[in-house]
Design a protein around this motif. Sequence first.
Motif, PDB file in Angstrom:
ATOM      1  N   ALA A 175       0.825  -1.210   0.000  1.00 21.52           N
ATOM      2  CA  ALA A 175       0.000   0.000   0.000  1.00 21.52           C
ATOM      3  C   ALA A 175       0.856   1.257   0.000  1.00 21.52           C
ATOM      4  O   ALA A 175       0.583   2.216  -0.734  1.00 21.52           O
ATOM      5  N   ALA A 176       1.923   1.247   0.796  1.00 20.10           N
ATOM      6  CA  ALA A 176       2.804   2.420   0.856  1.00 20.10           C
ATOM      7  C   ALA A 176       3.512   2.633  -0.473  1.00 20.10           C
ATOM      8  O   ALA A 176       3.674   3.775  -0.934  1.00 20.10           O
ATOM      9  N   ARG A 177       3.935   1.541  -1.108  1.00 16.12           N
ATOM     10  CA  ARG A 177       4.617   1.658  -2.401  1.00 16.12           C
ATOM     11  C   ARG A 177       3.693   2.223  -3.465  1.00 16.12           C
ATOM     12  O   ARG A 177       4.079   3.102  -4.253  1.00 16.12           O
ATOM     13  N   LEU A 178       2.464   1.735  -3.490  1.00 12.72           N
ATOM     14  CA  LEU A 178       1.510   2.222  -4.476  1.00 12.72           C
ATOM     15  C   LEU A 178       1.177   3.691  -4.230  1.00 12.72           C
ATOM     16  O   LEU A 178       1.104   4.488  -5.166  1.00 12.72           O
ATOM     17  N   TRP A 179       0.970   4.035  -2.971  1.00 10.93           N
ATOM     18  CA  TRP A 179       0.597   5.414  -2.633  1.00 10.93           C
ATOM     19  C   TRP A 179       1.701   6.397  -2.985  1.00 10.93           C
ATOM     20  O   TRP A 179       1.419   7.521  -3.413  1.00 10.93           O
ATOM     21  N   ASN A 180       2.946   5.970  -2.841  1.00  9.49           N
ATOM     22  CA  ASN A 180       4.077   6.875  -3.066  1.00  9.49           C
ATOM     23  C   ASN A 180       4.601   6.848  -4.495  1.00  9.49           C
ATOM     24  O   ASN A 180       5.532   7.584  -4.820  1.00  9.49           O
ATOM     25  N   ASN A 181       4.044   5.993  -5.343  1.00  6.68           N
ATOM     26  CA  ASN A 181       4.452   5.970  -6.744  1.00  6.68           C
ATOM     27  C   ASN A 181       3.207   6.152  -7.604  1.00  6.68           C
ATOM     28  O   ASN A 181       2.436   5.211  -7.794  1.00  6.68           O
ATOM     29  N   PRO A 182       2.972   7.351  -8.127  1.00  5.25           N
ATOM     30  CA  PRO A 182       1.734   7.625  -8.859  1.00  5.25           C
ATOM     31  C   PRO A 182       1.551   6.755 -10.087  1.00  5.25           C
ATOM     32  O   PRO A 182       0.418   6.464 -10.482  1.00  5.25           O
ATOM     33  N   ILE A 183       2.652   6.320 -10.700  1.00  3.23           N
ATOM     34  CA  ILE A 183       2.555   5.499 -11.905  1.00  3.23           C
ATOM     35  C   ILE A 183       1.981   4.129 -11.570  1.00  3.23           C
ATOM     36  O   ILE A 183       1.040   3.647 -12.209  1.00  3.23           O
ATOM     37  N   TYR A 184       2.523   3.511 -10.528  1.00  2.00           N
ATOM     38  CA  TYR A 184       2.054   2.194 -10.142  1.00  2.00           C
ATOM     39  C   TYR A 184       0.663   2.249  -9.518  1.00  2.00           C
ATOM     40  O   TYR A 184      -0.107   1.292  -9.632  1.00  2.00           O
ATOM     41  N   LEU A 185       0.333   3.359  -8.874  1.00  2.00           N
ATOM     42  CA  LEU A 185      -1.016   3.513  -8.337  1.00  2.00           C
ATOM     43  C   LEU A 185      -2.029   3.516  -9.474  1.00  2.00           C
ATOM     44  O   LEU A 185      -3.103   2.908  -9.375  1.00  2.00           O
ATOM     45  N   ARG A 186      -1.709   4.174 -10.565  1.00  2.00           N
ATOM     46  CA  ARG A 186      -2.623   4.233 -11.709  1.00  2.00           C
ATOM     47  C   ARG A 186      -2.806   2.855 -12.338  1.00  2.00           C
ATOM     48  O   ARG A 186      -3.918   2.491 -12.732  1.00  2.00           O
ATOM     49  N   ILE A 187      -1.721   2.089 -12.423  1.00  3.72           N
ATOM     50  CA  ILE A 187      -1.827   0.727 -12.960  1.00  3.72           C
ATOM     51  C   ILE A 187      -2.696  -0.130 -12.046  1.00  3.72           C
ATOM     52  O   ILE A 187      -3.570  -0.876 -12.504  1.00  3.72           O
ATOM     53  N   ALA A 188      -2.475  -0.019 -10.731  1.00  2.00           N
ATOM     54  CA  ALA A 188      -3.278  -0.778  -9.770  1.00  2.00           C
ATOM     55  C   ALA A 188      -4.748  -0.363  -9.847  1.00  2.00           C
ATOM     56  O   ALA A 188      -5.651  -1.206  -9.775  1.00  2.00           O
ATOM     57  N   CYS A 189      -5.003   0.921 -10.007  1.00  2.00           N
ATOM     58  CA  CYS A 189      -6.368   1.432 -10.132  1.00  2.00           C
ATOM     59  C   CYS A 189      -7.028   0.858 -11.382  1.00  2.00           C
ATOM     60  O   CYS A 189      -8.212   0.465 -11.350  1.00  2.00           O
TER      61      CYS A 189
END
Length: 226
Positions: free
Chosen positions: A152-166
């Motif tokens: 969760a922390a990694r996704l939250w702090n990396n906008p690129i990976y957060l978008r992929i996860a979303c």
Amino acid sequence: MHDSAKFLIWIVAFIGISLAIGLRFSRLVVEDGIFETLSALMFFGAAALAAVLAMRSGKQKPEMGRRTLWGLVAFNLLLGFSEISFGARLFGFQMPEMAGGGELDGGHDLAILAVRHIAGWTIGQRILLAAGVVLILGGITWLNARAAKNLAARLWNNPIYLRIACAFALLGAALLLDVINRYSLNAIEEVLEMSAALSMFAAFFGAVRWRPVFLDMHRARRSADG
């Protein structure tokens, strides 16, 4: 405000506005309508951007990272072609018939076939399947507790990976609605798929713009694990 929070607010607003438009103008959410066409174009665009990123990475990125990128290229191409039924209606050819009705014209249809097959099982078989899935997922989570804790922390702090996860989360929700297969949910499904396509496109557009952030993530993770 954190970039990830801004993106989540933005994508929720996009879903709300698109759904309102889709419900008001139903012709936009029909098969091969504007929403599906836009989804296909954005998935194809995401695939192209991911391919550019993979080719540009050269020696700056570990081999595993390039493989992941090429996998995402293939995945986005599959999604794009699924949105346009692999060109069946565009070029006038027939896709294979599915057991139970419909045509096998997208990757999501494999899930529908699986659900139809499971529907014929006994209650005991379904319980065993559910228990097996829970045990497997629980085992994976337990064996990777450290990674799960930091995810969760990694996704939250990396906008690129957060978008992929979303994008994956939205695709999962759209797939669930597709499996339920109710006409009243079609507009929501199309909006979720279009939002997933936009999220995926935004991820790789950002990855191309902020390439060092994307390339360094694997290196940083290796160092932390080592």
